[in-house]
Design an enzyme around this catalytic site. Sequence first.
Site, PDB file in Angstrom:
ATOM      1  N   ASP A  45       6.805 -33.363 -10.986  1.00 42.89           N
ATOM      2  CA  ASP A  45       8.023 -32.942 -10.288  1.00 42.89           C
ATOM      3  C   ASP A  45       9.245 -33.243 -11.147  1.00 42.89           C
ATOM      4  OD1 ASP A  45       6.687 -31.863  -8.076  1.00 42.89           O
ATOM      5  OD2 ASP A  45       6.438 -33.836  -7.185  1.00 42.89           O
TER       6      ASP A  45
ATOM      7  N   LYS B 179      -0.048 -31.070 -11.713  1.00 42.87           N
ATOM      8  CA  LYS B 179       0.418 -30.076 -10.737  1.00 42.87           C
ATOM      9  C   LYS B 179       1.831 -29.629 -11.110  1.00 42.87           C
ATOM     10  CE  LYS B 179       1.838 -31.007  -6.297  1.00 42.87           C
ATOM     11  NZ  LYS B 179       3.067 -30.238  -6.045  1.00 42.87           N
TER      12      LYS B 179
ATOM     13  N   ASP C 209       1.193 -24.822  -8.181  1.00 44.78           N
ATOM     14  CA  ASP C 209       1.417 -24.965  -6.728  1.00 44.78           C
ATOM     15  C   ASP C 209       2.582 -24.084  -6.293  1.00 44.78           C
ATOM     16  OD1 ASP C 209       1.713 -26.009  -4.155  1.00 44.78           O
ATOM     17  OD2 ASP C 209       2.591 -27.908  -4.821  1.00 44.78           O
TER      18      ASP C 209
ATOM     19  N   LYS D 161       2.230 -21.668  -3.659  1.00 44.68           N
ATOM     20  CA  LYS D 161       2.088 -21.397  -2.206  1.00 44.68           C
ATOM     21  C   LYS D 161       2.438 -19.951  -1.847  1.00 44.68           C
ATOM     22  CE  LYS D 161       3.210 -26.164  -0.802  1.00 44.68           C
ATOM     23  NZ  LYS D 161       3.671 -26.761  -2.056  1.00 44.68           N
TER      24      LYS D 161
ATOM     25  N   ASP E  33       2.555 -13.414   1.398  1.00 45.63           N
ATOM     26  CA  ASP E  33       3.185 -12.085   1.438  1.00 45.63           C
ATOM     27  C   ASP E  33       2.129 -11.118   1.971  1.00 45.63           C
ATOM     28  OD1 ASP E  33       4.829  -9.792   0.855  1.00 45.63           O
ATOM     29  OD2 ASP E  33       5.799 -10.947  -0.722  1.00 45.63           O
TER      30      ASP E  33
ATOM     31  N   THR F  13       3.399 -30.601   6.163  1.00 47.92           N
ATOM     32  CA  THR F  13       3.632 -31.874   6.874  1.00 47.92           C
ATOM     33  C   THR F  13       5.046 -31.950   7.441  1.00 47.92           C
ATOM     34  OG1 THR F  13       3.889 -32.767   4.652  1.00 47.92           O
ATOM     35  CG2 THR F  13       1.912 -33.404   5.833  1.00 47.92           C
TER      36      THR F  13
ATOM     37  N   ARG G 173       5.320 -39.577  -7.773  1.00 48.11           N
ATOM     38  CA  ARG G 173       6.253 -40.607  -8.225  1.00 48.11           C
ATOM     39  C   ARG G 173       5.609 -41.946  -8.552  1.00 48.11           C
ATOM     40  NH1 ARG G 173       9.867 -39.213  -3.238  1.00 48.11           N
ATOM     41  NH2 ARG G 173       7.783 -38.542  -2.635  1.00 48.11           N
TER      42      ARG G 173
HETATM   43  O1  C5P Z   1       5.756 -38.270  -5.413  1.00 41.09           O
HETATM   44  P1  C5P Z   1       4.643 -37.963  -4.447  1.00 41.09           P
HETATM   45  O2  C5P Z   1       3.335 -38.661  -4.789  1.00 41.09           O
HETATM   46  O3  C5P Z   1       5.039 -38.153  -3.008  1.00 41.09           O
HETATM   47  O4  C5P Z   1       4.371 -36.409  -4.692  1.00 41.09           O
HETATM   48  C1  C5P Z   1       3.436 -35.691  -3.965  1.00 41.09           C
HETATM   49  C2  C5P Z   1       3.391 -34.273  -4.393  1.00 41.09           C
HETATM   50  O5  C5P Z   1       2.604 -33.568  -3.455  1.00 41.09           O
HETATM   51  C3  C5P Z   1       4.747 -33.560  -4.435  1.00 41.09           C
HETATM   52  O6  C5P Z   1       4.687 -32.574  -5.467  1.00 41.09           O
HETATM   53  C4  C5P Z   1       4.840 -32.922  -3.077  1.00 41.09           C
HETATM   54  O7  C5P Z   1       5.629 -31.766  -3.051  1.00 41.09           O
HETATM   55  C5  C5P Z   1       3.373 -32.581  -2.794  1.00 41.09           C
HETATM   56  N1  C5P Z   1       3.031 -32.492  -1.370  1.00 41.09           N
HETATM   57  C6  C5P Z   1       3.224 -33.526  -0.471  1.00 41.09           C
HETATM   58  N2  C5P Z   1       2.873 -33.391   0.847  1.00 41.09           N
HETATM   59  C7  C5P Z   1       2.362 -32.266   1.271  1.00 41.09           C
HETATM   60  C8  C5P Z   1       2.166 -31.208   0.406  1.00 41.09           C
HETATM   61  C9  C5P Z   1       2.517 -31.363  -0.925  1.00 41.09           C
HETATM   62  O8  C5P Z   1       3.677 -34.592  -0.855  1.00 41.09           O
HETATM   63  N3  C5P Z   1       2.013 -32.184   2.542  1.00 41.09           N
END
Ligand code: C5P
Length: 237
Positions: free
Chosen positions: A11, A33, A60, A62, A65, A122, A214
Site C-alpha cells: 500500500d 498485493k 487487487d 475488485k 461491471d 468489511t 502495515r
Molecule cells: O495494513 P493492513 O495489514 O491492515 O492491510 C491489509 C490489506 O488488506 C490492505 O491492502 C487492505 O486494503 C486489504 N483489505 C482489508 N480488509 C478487507 C479487504 C481488504 O484490510 N476486508
Amino acid sequence: MSDSRICIALDFQTKQEVETFLNKFEGESLYVKVGMELFYGEGIEMIKMIKEMGHQIFLDLKLHDIPNTVKSAMKQLAKLDVDMVNVHASGSIAMMKAAMEGLNEGKVGNKRPLCIAVTCLTSLDQDVLEQELLIQKPLDQVVLQWATNARDAGLDGIVCSPLESKLIHDNLGSEFLTVTPGIRLASDSVNDQKRVTTPAMAREMTSSYIVVGRTITGASDPLATYKKVYQDFQGEN
Ligand code: C5P
C-alpha cells in the site's frame, strides 16, 4: 525463506517506494498485493518491475461491471501474467463466469491467474445491508451465499476474515481458497482493523493465504518482521 501463502500488501503510492521496499528482500521470492491506488498511479510498468524482481502478484482491482466488460478487462489483466486477481461477487454468477472466460483467453502459456471474489466488504454492516441495499438476510448468510455463487461460477476462492474461513471451508471444501486480511503480530499496535488475528491464529482458522500490510511495510526492519510472520504462520514459535 519465503512462503507464497503470505501476501504483503504494497500500500504505497509510488513505484520508487515499492522498489526501495522490495530491495530490502533481496534473494527472497515474495507474494505481493498491488491495489487500486498503486496500480492507477504507476500502472503496468510497475507490474513488470515487480515480476522482473521475481515476485508473485495479487492484483487487487475488485472488478464489477457488466459481464462482457469484465471479461474483456480480465483478458487484459491475464496478459500481465499476474498470479491472482479479483471481482465483486455481487456482480452475479454470470459476471464471475465471464471473468473466468476472459482470464482463460488472456492467460500467458498454461497458467491462468487465480480469481477470487470479494463478498461483503468489511465496511458494510447489517444496518447498511438492510437500510441501504434492502438485503434482509443476516450478513454471514449473505457472505456464504455469495461465496457459494463464486464457487459455482468456477472461481478459486474468496477474500474473507480468518474468522469466516472455517465456515467457508466446511461448506465449500478445503480446496476453495480463503484469502484473509486483518492480520497482526501479537506485539503490534492494532491500527484501524477492528477484528485482528495473528498469523498462527489464521493458520488454525484454516486461512489459505494471509494478507499482511502495515505490520511488515511499516516495520523498522521489514525483513525481520516478515520472518516473524513466516515463523508464526508456520507454527514455529
Ligand atoms: O495494513 P493492513 O495489514 O491492515 O492491510 C491489509 C490489506 O488488506 C490492505 O491492502 C487492505 O486494503 C486489504 N483489505 C482489508 N480488509 C478487507 C479487504 C481488504 O484490510 N476486508
